[in-house]
Design a protein around this motif. Structure first.
Motif, PDB file in Angstrom:
ATOM      1  N   TYR A  92      40.761  53.217  36.538  1.00 48.88           N
ATOM      2  CA  TYR A  92      40.370  52.489  37.744  1.00 48.88           C
ATOM      3  C   TYR A  92      41.595  51.996  38.522  1.00 48.88           C
ATOM      4  CZ  TYR A  92      36.338  52.102  34.655  1.00 48.88           C
ATOM      5  OH  TYR A  92      35.313  52.385  33.775  1.00 48.88           O
ATOM      6  N   ARG A  93      41.452  51.937  39.836  1.00 45.56           N
ATOM      7  CA  ARG A  93      42.428  51.244  40.682  1.00 45.56           C
ATOM      8  C   ARG A  93      41.625  50.159  41.390  1.00 45.56           C
ATOM      9  NH1 ARG A  93      44.655  55.245  43.279  1.00 45.56           N
ATOM     10  NH2 ARG A  93      43.082  55.302  44.907  1.00 45.56           N
ATOM     11  N   GLU A  94      42.002  48.906  41.160  1.00 44.94           N
ATOM     12  CA  GLU A  94      41.208  47.806  41.697  1.00 44.94           C
ATOM     13  C   GLU A  94      42.083  46.763  42.389  1.00 44.94           C
ATOM     14  OE1 GLU A  94      37.434  47.790  38.638  1.00 44.94           O
ATOM     15  OE2 GLU A  94      39.146  46.502  38.146  1.00 44.94           O
ATOM     16  N   GLU A  95      41.506  46.156  43.422  1.00 42.35           N
ATOM     17  CA  GLU A  95      42.126  45.017  44.088  1.00 42.35           C
ATOM     18  C   GLU A  95      41.048  43.949  44.224  1.00 42.35           C
ATOM     19  OE1 GLU A  95      44.531  43.727  48.101  1.00 42.35           O
ATOM     20  OE2 GLU A  95      43.445  45.622  48.094  1.00 42.35           O
ATOM     21  N   LEU A  96      41.431  42.711  43.952  1.00 42.33           N
ATOM     22  CA  LEU A  96      40.499  41.599  44.067  1.00 42.33           C
ATOM     23  C   LEU A  96      40.715  40.894  45.396  1.00 42.33           C
ATOM     24  CD1 LEU A  96      40.865  40.172  40.456  1.00 42.33           C
ATOM     25  CD2 LEU A  96      39.422  42.049  41.281  1.00 42.33           C
ATOM     26  N   THR A  97      39.615  40.621  46.104  1.00 39.93           N
ATOM     27  CA  THR A  97      39.665  39.889  47.364  1.00 39.93           C
ATOM     28  C   THR A  97      38.673  38.733  47.301  1.00 39.93           C
ATOM     29  OG1 THR A  97      38.026  41.370  48.364  1.00 39.93           O
ATOM     30  CG2 THR A  97      40.356  41.927  48.708  1.00 39.93           C
ATOM     31  N   ASP A  98      38.683  37.907  48.321  1.00 35.57           N
ATOM     32  CA  ASP A  98      37.755  36.772  48.430  1.00 35.57           C
ATOM     33  C   ASP A  98      37.852  35.850  47.213  1.00 35.57           C
ATOM     34  OD1 ASP A  98      36.740  38.031  50.801  1.00 35.57           O
ATOM     35  OD2 ASP A  98      35.453  39.269  49.535  1.00 35.57           O
ATOM     36  N   LEU A  99      39.053  35.683  46.691  1.00 39.82           N
ATOM     37  CA  LEU A  99      39.278  34.901  45.472  1.00 39.82           C
ATOM     38  C   LEU A  99      39.124  33.404  45.736  1.00 39.82           C
ATOM     39  CD1 LEU A  99      40.277  34.820  42.486  1.00 39.82           C
ATOM     40  CD2 LEU A  99      42.592  34.693  43.414  1.00 39.82           C
ATOM     41  N   VAL A 100      38.275  32.781  44.912  1.00 38.62           N
ATOM     42  CA  VAL A 100      38.115  31.329  44.920  1.00 38.62           C
ATOM     43  C   VAL A 100      38.269  30.868  43.478  1.00 38.62           C
ATOM     44  CG1 VAL A 100      36.588  29.384  45.417  1.00 38.62           C
ATOM     45  CG2 VAL A 100      36.518  31.417  46.875  1.00 38.62           C
TER      46      VAL A 100
END
Length: 131
Positions: free
Chosen positions: A55-63
């Motif tokens: 997998y290649r993943e990026e996390l966004t909308d991090l709280v």
């Protein structure tokens, strides 16, 4: 303690496993979604190597949320990914992309992360990569 969680997620988004490991206690307990608990940095590193292959993943909308006393924290985010290589028991990988909400829970002690528990909806992910 929240700084350690921020460093952990920044390292994740850079694909920097060593920097993630630097945030962890030696005996970290890693509770993965739909899997067994892995204990220790070596097991965590092996998991990361497998994930990087598939997998290649990026996390966004991090709280990030921190409990009083700084011994526990939680994070909510969106996983934006590409399925690179077929993972055992899962649909065939063909470069499919996916986007799904997820969350992680942490325990912290001595300035390090001692537990990482991650949850996401596997059925949602499967539907997205099977479409």
């Amino acid at each position: 303690m929240i700084d350690e969680i921020i460093r952990y997620f920044e390292a994740f988004n850079r694909g920097d496993t060593q920097a993630m490991l630097d945030c962890l206690a030696p005996d970290v307990a890693h509770h993965v979604n739909e899997g067994q608990v892995r204990v220790g940095k070596e097991a965590f590193a092996a998991f990361c190597a497998h994930m990087t292959r598939c997998y290649r993943e990026e996390l966004t909308d991090l709280v990030i949320f921190e409990a009083e006393g700084g011994t526990r924290a939680a994070a909510e985010y969106t996983i934006n990914g590409t399925y690179l290589a077929t993972d055992d028991g899962l649909p065939e990988a063909r470069g499919q992309t996916y986007c799904l909400p997820a969350g992680s829970f942490f325990s912290l002690a001595g300035g390090k992360i001692t537990r990482v528990t991650t949850y996401y909806n596997l059925g949602d992910w499967t539907a997205q990569v099977s479409a």
